[in-house]
Design a protein around this motif. Structure first.
Motif, mmCIF file in Angstrom:
data_model
loop_
_atom_site.group_PDB
_atom_site.id
_atom_site.type_symbol
_atom_site.label_atom_id
_atom_site.label_comp_id
_atom_site.label_asym_id
_atom_site.label_seq_id
_atom_site.Cartn_x
_atom_site.Cartn_y
_atom_site.Cartn_z
ATOM 1 N N PHE A 22 116.958 -69.293 33.801
ATOM 2 C CA PHE A 22 117.457 -68.139 34.547
ATOM 3 C C PHE A 22 118.927 -68.334 34.938
ATOM 4 C CE2 PHE A 22 115.476 -70.943 37.718
ATOM 5 C CZ PHE A 22 116.481 -71.084 38.665
ATOM 6 N N ARG A 23 119.499 -69.492 34.545
ATOM 7 C CA ARG A 23 120.894 -69.763 34.914
ATOM 8 C C ARG A 23 121.861 -69.695 33.740
ATOM 9 N NH1 ARG A 23 121.333 -74.784 38.975
ATOM 10 N NH2 ARG A 23 120.283 -75.938 37.296
ATOM 11 N N THR A 24 121.366 -69.898 32.521
ATOM 12 C CA THR A 24 122.239 -69.845 31.357
ATOM 13 C C THR A 24 121.465 -69.348 30.145
ATOM 14 O OG1 THR A 24 123.666 -71.128 29.860
ATOM 15 C CG2 THR A 24 121.776 -72.272 30.824
ATOM 16 N N LYS A 25 122.161 -68.652 29.250
ATOM 17 C CA LYS A 25 121.542 -68.195 28.006
ATOM 18 C C LYS A 25 121.618 -69.274 26.928
ATOM 19 C CE LYS A 25 122.433 -63.253 28.725
ATOM 20 N NZ LYS A 25 123.116 -62.049 28.208
ATOM 21 N N LYS A 26 122.458 -70.291 27.152
ATOM 22 C CA LYS A 26 122.668 -71.350 26.164
ATOM 23 C C LYS A 26 121.809 -72.551 26.535
ATOM 24 C CE LYS A 26 127.395 -69.810 25.229
ATOM 25 N NZ LYS A 26 128.832 -70.184 25.230
ATOM 26 N N THR A 27 120.611 -72.606 25.959
ATOM 27 C CA THR A 27 119.676 -73.661 26.339
ATOM 28 C C THR A 27 120.183 -75.048 25.964
ATOM 29 O OG1 THR A 27 118.446 -73.357 24.276
ATOM 30 C CG2 THR A 27 117.669 -72.155 26.203
ATOM 31 N N ILE A 85 112.365 -65.821 42.562
ATOM 32 C CA ILE A 85 113.345 -65.348 43.538
ATOM 33 C C ILE A 85 114.409 -66.436 43.633
ATOM 34 C CG2 ILE A 85 113.789 -64.707 45.939
ATOM 35 C CD1 ILE A 85 110.885 -63.760 46.116
ATOM 36 N N SER A 86 115.628 -66.104 43.231
ATOM 37 C CA SER A 86 116.692 -67.106 43.196
ATOM 38 C C SER A 86 117.961 -66.545 43.826
ATOM 39 C CB SER A 86 116.984 -67.525 41.753
ATOM 40 O OG SER A 86 117.704 -66.504 41.071
ATOM 41 N N ASN A 87 119.014 -67.342 43.791
ATOM 42 C CA ASN A 87 120.297 -66.888 44.329
ATOM 43 C C ASN A 87 121.029 -65.941 43.390
ATOM 44 O OD1 ASN A 87 120.196 -68.191 46.850
ATOM 45 N ND2 ASN A 87 120.817 -70.132 45.930
ATOM 46 N N GLU A 88 120.383 -65.595 42.265
ATOM 47 C CA GLU A 88 120.920 -64.576 41.356
ATOM 48 C C GLU A 88 120.335 -63.208 41.690
ATOM 49 O OE1 GLU A 88 123.187 -65.301 38.878
ATOM 50 O OE2 GLU A 88 123.240 -67.310 39.726
ATOM 51 N N PHE A 89 119.872 -63.054 42.937
ATOM 52 C CA PHE A 89 119.122 -61.857 43.341
ATOM 53 C C PHE A 89 119.869 -60.550 43.115
ATOM 54 C CE2 PHE A 89 121.462 -63.495 46.974
ATOM 55 C CZ PHE A 89 122.096 -62.365 47.476
ATOM 56 N N GLN A 90 121.201 -60.576 43.230
ATOM 57 C CA GLN A 90 121.958 -59.326 43.116
ATOM 58 C C GLN A 90 121.900 -58.730 41.716
ATOM 59 O OE1 GLN A 90 123.377 -62.313 43.524
ATOM 60 N NE2 GLN A 90 124.782 -62.541 41.816
ATOM 61 N N ARG A 91 121.519 -59.529 40.721
ATOM 62 C CA ARG A 91 121.464 -59.040 39.345
ATOM 63 C C ARG A 91 120.479 -57.884 39.193
ATOM 64 N NH1 ARG A 91 120.193 -62.919 34.874
ATOM 65 N NH2 ARG A 91 120.864 -61.094 33.698
ATOM 66 N N VAL A 92 119.386 -57.929 39.953
ATOM 67 C CA VAL A 92 118.389 -56.854 39.868
ATOM 68 C C VAL A 92 119.018 -55.513 40.197
ATOM 69 C CG1 VAL A 92 116.228 -55.957 40.838
ATOM 70 C CG2 VAL A 92 116.504 -58.415 40.444
ATOM 71 N N PHE A 93 119.993 -55.511 41.085
ATOM 72 C CA PHE A 93 120.600 -54.266 41.561
ATOM 73 C C PHE A 93 121.934 -53.962 40.886
ATOM 74 C CE2 PHE A 93 118.265 -56.431 44.984
ATOM 75 C CZ PHE A 93 117.245 -55.517 45.173
ATOM 76 N N ASP A 94 122.671 -55.004 40.449
ATOM 77 C CA ASP A 94 124.023 -54.809 39.934
ATOM 78 C C ASP A 94 124.115 -54.789 38.412
ATOM 79 O OD1 ASP A 94 124.953 -54.702 42.510
ATOM 80 O OD2 ASP A 94 125.626 -56.789 42.578
ATOM 81 N N ASP A 95 123.232 -55.531 37.736
ATOM 82 C CA ASP A 95 123.330 -55.639 36.278
ATOM 83 C C ASP A 95 122.822 -54.382 35.588
ATOM 84 O OD1 ASP A 95 124.363 -58.115 36.696
ATOM 85 O OD2 ASP A 95 122.927 -59.195 35.445
#
Length: 327
Positions: A22-27, A85-95
């Motif tokens: 959930f932090r990077t697309k480049k595994t 639930i992570s600190n990337e929470f704003q993505r649900v609303f902004d992305d």
């Protein structure tokens, strides 16, 4: 402490159940610079889950369930449903809409047995139609794919709309516990013009589709927005309020899943105290306790602040990547 490795544990479990980070697309970036691979293995007390393992090496991904290799990534999601639930929470609303479609598709996926099949069939038809458009095929050849797109597209949008109604109803109730005077609503928007059938939209967009080389109408353009008193929360909420709104959505999803599927599932909560005051933290813990199920929560203890999570289950201490159970 910070940088102790708490988020890495959450990320490892997430990767084990989704085959992605959930932090990077480049595994490949997840592999230690001094190693050629990473390997994650987990054993469940539940017999149907058993032992699950994922390895990322130079050749790619190797996923196994009870010793058997898994080829389809979707199969790993069936083994252990996970919400995050992570600190990337704003993505649900902004992305973009794709993030929100994934969120509601997760909820439908485990409730409706035919949903994955319908989604996959639609995706194949969409890919074929887009290829036909780019190859400048005749209208008759392009229309061959319209029937599948219309039939499956309407099913997908109907399922999503119904799920959003349920999610919005429950989310509003939970949000009132976490955000003072909130009146949250979820509005679902189909990926084609209002007051038109999808078949009409495809015909109307024919020339536009030819110019762009893609199909411009369909559930692959579906979206939902979260509003409070008629305004998008992404525009009027603070970071703390957005974090609470994400909790309201995910806890609602967990509630729906547990009631409909009759299974605990797993919720991963990274850094519980981030963007929350002690009152909100305690309310979330109460909600978690009421709904029940399985949770893995990380947080940084604060001096003088009582850890109310103690009574929820087993506690571990993480330091320099080492995990020890707190007695």
């Amino acid at each position: 402490n910070n940088a102790a490795g708490k988020t890495s544990i959450i990320e490892a479990l997430y990767f084990l159940t989704r085959a992605r980070s959930f932090r990077t697309k480049k595994t490949e970036q997840l592999v230690n610079c001094q190693s050629d691979y990473f390997r994650i293995i987990a054993k469940s007390k539940e017999k149907e889950v058993g032992i699950v393992g994922v390895e990322r090496n130079k050749e790619g991904l190797d996923i196994r369930h009870n010793g058997q290799r898994i080829q389809a990534l979707s199969k790993i999601a069936e083994i252990q449903p996970v919400l995050l639930i992570s600190n990337e929470f704003q993505r649900v609303f902004d992305d973009g809409p794709a993030v929100r479609r994934k969120l509601i598709d997760w909820g439908i996926y485990y409730q409706v047995s035919e949903y994955r099949m319908v989604l996959n069939r639609y995706a194949r038809a969409l890919k074929s139609r887009n290829a036909a458009l780019r190859s400048n095929m005749t209208d008759r050849e392009i229309r061959i794919w319209n029937k599948t797109l219309v039939e499956d597209g309407k099913k997908i949008a109907d399922y999503r709309e119904e799920y959003c109604k349920e999610l919005g109803k429950r989310g509003a109730i939970i949000a009132k516990e976490l955000i003072k005077d909130s009146q949250i609503e979820i509005t679902f928007k189909r990926g084609w013009a209002e007051n038109r059938e999808l078949s009409e939209a495809l015909e109307r967009d024919r020339e536009r589709d030819r110019k762009t080389g893609i199909t411009n109408s369909g559930p692959h353009r579906d979206d939902f927005k979260v509003y409070d008193k008629g305004k998008e929360v992404s525009e009027v909420y603070s970071r703390g309020q957005l974090k609470r709104a994400q909790y309201a959505l995910i806890i609602s999803q967990k509630q729906i899943y547990r009631e409909k599927v009759k299974d605990n599932g797993l919720v991963l909560i990274d850094d519980l105290r981030s963007e929350l005051d002690s009152e909100a933290e305690n309310k979330i813990i109460d909600l978690i306790n009421d709904i029940g199920g399985q949770y893995l929560i990380t947080l940084i203890p604060q001096k003088g602040v009582k850890l109310r999570v103690n009574h929820l289950g087993t506690m571990f201490h993480v330091e320099h990547g080492c995990v020890k159970q707190v007695q």
